[in-house]
Design a protein around this motif. Structure first.
Motif, PDB file in Angstrom:
ATOM      1  N   ARG A 103       0.850  -1.185   0.000  1.00 28.66           N
ATOM      2  CA  ARG A 103       0.000   0.000   0.000  1.00 28.66           C
ATOM      3  C   ARG A 103       0.889   1.240   0.000  1.00 28.66           C
ATOM      4  N   CYS A 104       0.461   2.259  -0.721  1.00 29.07           N
ATOM      5  CA  CYS A 104       1.236   3.490  -0.801  1.00 29.07           C
ATOM      6  C   CYS A 104       0.277   4.671  -0.728  1.00 29.07           C
ATOM      7  N   GLU A 105       0.585   5.615   0.140  1.00 29.79           N
ATOM      8  CA  GLU A 105      -0.228   6.829   0.302  1.00 29.79           C
ATOM      9  C   GLU A 105       0.482   8.006  -0.349  1.00 29.79           C
ATOM     10  N   LEU A 106      -0.281   8.783  -1.107  1.00 31.38           N
ATOM     11  CA  LEU A 106       0.222  10.001  -1.739  1.00 31.38           C
ATOM     12  C   LEU A 106      -0.597  11.164  -1.186  1.00 31.38           C
ATOM     13  N   LEU A 107       0.060  12.028  -0.443  1.00 35.98           N
ATOM     14  CA  LEU A 107      -0.623  13.126   0.247  1.00 35.98           C
ATOM     15  C   LEU A 107      -0.023  14.459  -0.168  1.00 35.98           C
ATOM     16  N   LEU A 108      -0.858  15.496  -0.171  1.00 36.88           N
ATOM     17  CA  LEU A 108      -0.396  16.851  -0.473  1.00 36.88           C
ATOM     18  C   LEU A 108      -1.028  17.780   0.544  1.00 36.88           C
ATOM     19  N   THR A 109      -0.185  18.413   1.366  1.00 34.15           N
ATOM     20  CA  THR A 109      -0.677  19.273   2.441  1.00 34.15           C
ATOM     21  C   THR A 109       0.016  20.619   2.392  1.00 34.15           C
ATOM     22  N   GLU A 110      -0.652  21.598   2.972  1.00 31.96           N
ATOM     23  CA  GLU A 110      -0.090  22.945   3.081  1.00 31.96           C
ATOM     24  C   GLU A 110       0.303  23.193   4.528  1.00 31.96           C
ATOM     25  N   GLU A 111       1.535  23.604   4.737  1.00 29.94           N
ATOM     26  CA  GLU A 111       2.046  23.793   6.095  1.00 29.94           C
ATOM     27  C   GLU A 111       2.683  25.169   6.229  1.00 29.94           C
ATOM     28  N   TRP A 112       2.738  25.619   7.474  1.00 29.35           N
ATOM     29  CA  TRP A 112       3.337  26.920   7.777  1.00 29.35           C
ATOM     30  C   TRP A 112       4.645  26.702   8.519  1.00 29.35           C
ATOM     31  N   GLU A 113       5.666  27.390   8.069  1.00 26.59           N
ATOM     32  CA  GLU A 113       6.972  27.324   8.732  1.00 26.59           C
ATOM     33  C   GLU A 113       7.010  28.292   9.916  1.00 26.59           C
ATOM     34  N   ALA A 114       8.096  28.193  10.684  1.00 28.86           N
ATOM     35  CA  ALA A 114       8.223  29.066  11.852  1.00 28.86           C
ATOM     36  C   ALA A 114       8.330  30.537  11.460  1.00 28.86           C
ATOM     37  N   ASP A 115       8.868  30.820  10.270  1.00 30.83           N
ATOM     38  CA  ASP A 115       9.002  32.203   9.827  1.00 30.83           C
ATOM     39  C   ASP A 115       7.781  32.677   9.042  1.00 30.83           C
ATOM     40  N   GLU A 116       6.634  31.999   9.253  1.00 26.82           N
ATOM     41  CA  GLU A 116       5.364  32.388   8.630  1.00 26.82           C
ATOM     42  C   GLU A 116       5.364  32.220   7.115  1.00 26.82           C
ATOM     43  N   ARG A 117       6.229  31.362   6.615  1.00 23.44           N
ATOM     44  CA  ARG A 117       6.193  31.069   5.185  1.00 23.44           C
ATOM     45  C   ARG A 117       5.345  29.833   4.949  1.00 23.44           C
ATOM     46  N   ARG A 118       4.585  29.851   3.835  1.00 23.17           N
ATOM     47  CA  ARG A 118       3.763  28.692   3.485  1.00 23.17           C
ATOM     48  C   ARG A 118       4.590  27.718   2.660  1.00 23.17           C
ATOM     49  N   GLN A 119       4.445  26.443   3.015  1.00 23.04           N
ATOM     50  CA  GLN A 119       5.141  25.378   2.296  1.00 23.04           C
ATOM     51  C   GLN A 119       4.116  24.353   1.820  1.00 23.04           C
ATOM     52  N   LEU A 120       4.324  23.839   0.614  1.00 26.44           N
ATOM     53  CA  LEU A 120       3.507  22.745   0.107  1.00 26.44           C
ATOM     54  C   LEU A 120       4.313  21.463   0.281  1.00 26.44           C
ATOM     55  N   CYS A 121       3.723  20.482   0.960  1.00 25.95           N
ATOM     56  CA  CYS A 121       4.430  19.242   1.305  1.00 25.95           C
ATOM     57  C   CYS A 121       3.811  18.067   0.552  1.00 25.95           C
ATOM     58  N   LEU A 122       4.629  17.382  -0.224  1.00 26.41           N
ATOM     59  CA  LEU A 122       4.231  16.138  -0.872  1.00 26.41           C
ATOM     60  C   LEU A 122       4.782  14.979  -0.049  1.00 26.41           C
ATOM     61  N   SER A 123       3.886  14.088   0.410  1.00 25.08           N
ATOM     62  CA  SER A 123       4.289  12.940   1.228  1.00 25.08           C
ATOM     63  C   SER A 123       3.976  11.658   0.468  1.00 25.08           C
ATOM     64  N   VAL A 124       4.963  10.780   0.388  1.00 24.15           N
ATOM     65  CA  VAL A 124       4.807   9.449  -0.200  1.00 24.15           C
ATOM     66  C   VAL A 124       5.172   8.442   0.884  1.00 24.15           C
ATOM     67  N   ILE A 125       4.164   7.705   1.381  1.00 23.82           N
ATOM     68  CA  ILE A 125       4.342   6.822   2.532  1.00 23.82           C
ATOM     69  C   ILE A 125       3.923   5.421   2.124  1.00 23.82           C
ATOM     70  N   ASP A 126       4.809   4.440   2.357  1.00 22.52           N
ATOM     71  CA  ASP A 126       4.490   3.050   2.030  1.00 22.52           C
ATOM     72  C   ASP A 126       4.568   2.201   3.288  1.00 22.52           C
ATOM     73  N   ASP A 127       4.103   0.959   3.168  1.00 26.63           N
ATOM     74  CA  ASP A 127       4.145   0.025   4.298  1.00 26.63           C
ATOM     75  C   ASP A 127       5.139  -1.098   4.038  1.00 26.63           C
ATOM     76  N   GLY A 128       6.239  -0.774   3.360  1.00 26.20           N
ATOM     77  CA  GLY A 128       7.227  -1.780   2.996  1.00 26.20           C
ATOM     78  C   GLY A 128       8.249  -2.025   4.083  1.00 26.20           C
ATOM     79  N   ILE A 129       9.476  -2.332   3.627  1.00 29.89           N
ATOM     80  CA  ILE A 129      10.523  -2.736   4.570  1.00 29.89           C
ATOM     81  C   ILE A 129      11.112  -1.551   5.319  1.00 29.89           C
TER      82      ILE A 129
END
Length: 418
Positions: free
Chosen positions: A325-351
């Motif tokens: 199984r593999c999850e593909l996620l896209l989230t918007e996050e705020w950094e400590a300096d108030e900058r917006r970051q777009l985060c792409l996460s690829v998470i699997d259940d492998g080794i």
């Protein structure tokens, strides 16, 4: 923004790979298990042979006939799945199945009537509709004729054996029609992709012609003009050569911009590719709907870096993770300096990552460099649930445009006093 996970489409989850050839040993075993599980219906004949008091000769004959029936059935169905069969092989195998069904069910016990159901199913699988619409009722009629030989089951054998033989046979005809339709749709989709690639090449050729046609014609004209001016009018020839240099430089800039636009990866294009790659590898894809939406405030360089990250991460999942199984996620996050970051996460259940972290390969190293050029960064590590690997790529988002200032309310002037 909280990522929402959606269930994968039916085409993304096809563990049996209906209508497709297996590409791995696990897929071949899955197909074999799906076909072999129906052999549990042979428990009746096997139980009859194992009953105490059955003479040795009928028992040996029963086991040999049953083994020959199962081997012929498997050979016919499996060969049909992977390659086209000649008429001699098809008709010969069906004749063997029908003959064994007749002889064994007549000489052994009424429980052997179940062999007719397998013969009917095999007819629906390997024969065309024009042939199976006659073969399946014929097999059912022979079943009913042989079943009448056993008075103790005449009250119910039509429903216990006859209707299942007829229904299962025609059900397999429908399944084969669906498989052929799926194969035609898959071929049509590949043809559409090929035509789209041809259209893209034609568009590139047309754009390059539009970009370079005028510039090269102008360069040719000015070169001829400079050649005629060169002996007597060197100053005018020098001006023509300068114009040639200017036009050629501009043409080079135009070509680079056009080619860069074609080569720049996009998230939507890469998402379609990684879905197909995960589906082919038998890995269930859970895709965040945000990946399908347009990302506002994402610069061209940032989108290209995320697209490269998506491609590289899924390639590693398919090749090295052993995940299911593999999850593909896209989230918007705020950094400590108030900058917006777009985060792409690829998470699997492998080794998961190797013990001690290990060193990045060439792919991840190159990905870090691409993200750095877009003012982003890469993070890798174990998956949040403790099993698997997680890759997160960050790129900055443009700051939202400030809201227009509200109109200042000025007090109305007081009326003049007399």
């Amino acid at each position: 923004m909280t990522p929402v996970e959606k269930k994968s489409a039916p085409e993304d989850y096809n563990p049996i790979r209906i209508g497709q050839e297996p590409h791995s040993r696990r897929q071949a075993l899955g197909k074999s298990a799906w076909i072999g599980v129906w052999l549990l219906y042979l428990a009746g004949p096997v139980g009859q042979l194992l009953q105490p008091g059955v003479p040795a000769a009928p028992r040996i004959w029963g086991f040999l006939g049953l083994a020959l029936f199962v081997l012929t059935y498997f050979a016919l169905v499996f060969r049909h799945m992977w390659r086209s069969l000649t008429q001699q092989v098809t008709y010969g195998s069906l004749a063997v199945l029908l003959a064994l069904s007749l002889v064994l069910s007549w000489t052994m016990d009424f429980s052997w009537l179940v062999l007719f159901i397998f013969t009917s199913v095999a007819s629906g699988v390997v024969l065309t509709w024009q042939q199976s619409r006659w073969a399946i009722p014929l097999v059912t009629a022979l079943l009913l004729a042989v079943g009448w030989h056993y008075p103790q089951i005449r009250d119910y054998y039509l429903f216990a054996y006859g209707l299942p033989a007829l229904g299962c046979g025609f059900m397999m005809v429908g399944v084969q029609h669906l498989i052929r339709t799926t194969q035609e749709l898959r071929a049509a989709r590949q043809e559409v992709a090929r035509l789209a690639a041809n259209d893209e090449r034609l568009r590139l050729a047309r754009d390059l012609h539009d970009l370079l046609g005028h510039s090269l014609s102008l360069i040719t004209l000015k070169s001829e003009l400079a050649g005629r001016m060169l002996p007597d009018r060197p100053d005018d020839a020098a001006r023509q050569v300068a114009d040639i240099e200017r036009v050629s430089r501009q043409a080079l800039v135009d070509v680079r911009e056009a080619v860069t636009g074609y080569r720049r990866p996009r998230i939507a294009v890469e998402l379609a590719g990684v879905r197909a790659a995960l589906r082919t590898a038998g890995i269930t894809a859970a895709v965040d709907p945000a990946l399908d939406a347009e990302q506002r405030g994402l610069a061209t360089e940032g989108e290209g870096a995320l697209a490269w990250a998506l491609r590289e991460a899924v390639t590693n999942v398919v090749r090295h993770s052993g995940a299911r199984r593999c999850e593909l996620l896209l989230t918007e996050e705020w950094e400590a300096d108030e900058r917006r970051q777009l985060c792409l996460s690829v998470i699997d259940d492998g080794i998961g990552p190797p013990p001690g972290g290990g060193r990045d390969g060439n792919g991840l190293t190159g990905l870090r460099e691409r993200l750095a050029l877009a003012d982003g960064r890469l993070e890798t590590g174990p998956a949040p649930r403790g099993r698997g690997f997680a890759l997160r790529a960050y790129v900055p988002l443009a700051a939202p445009a400030p809201a227009p200032p509200a109109a200042t309310a000025f007090p109305e002037p007081l009326p003049d006093q007399a």
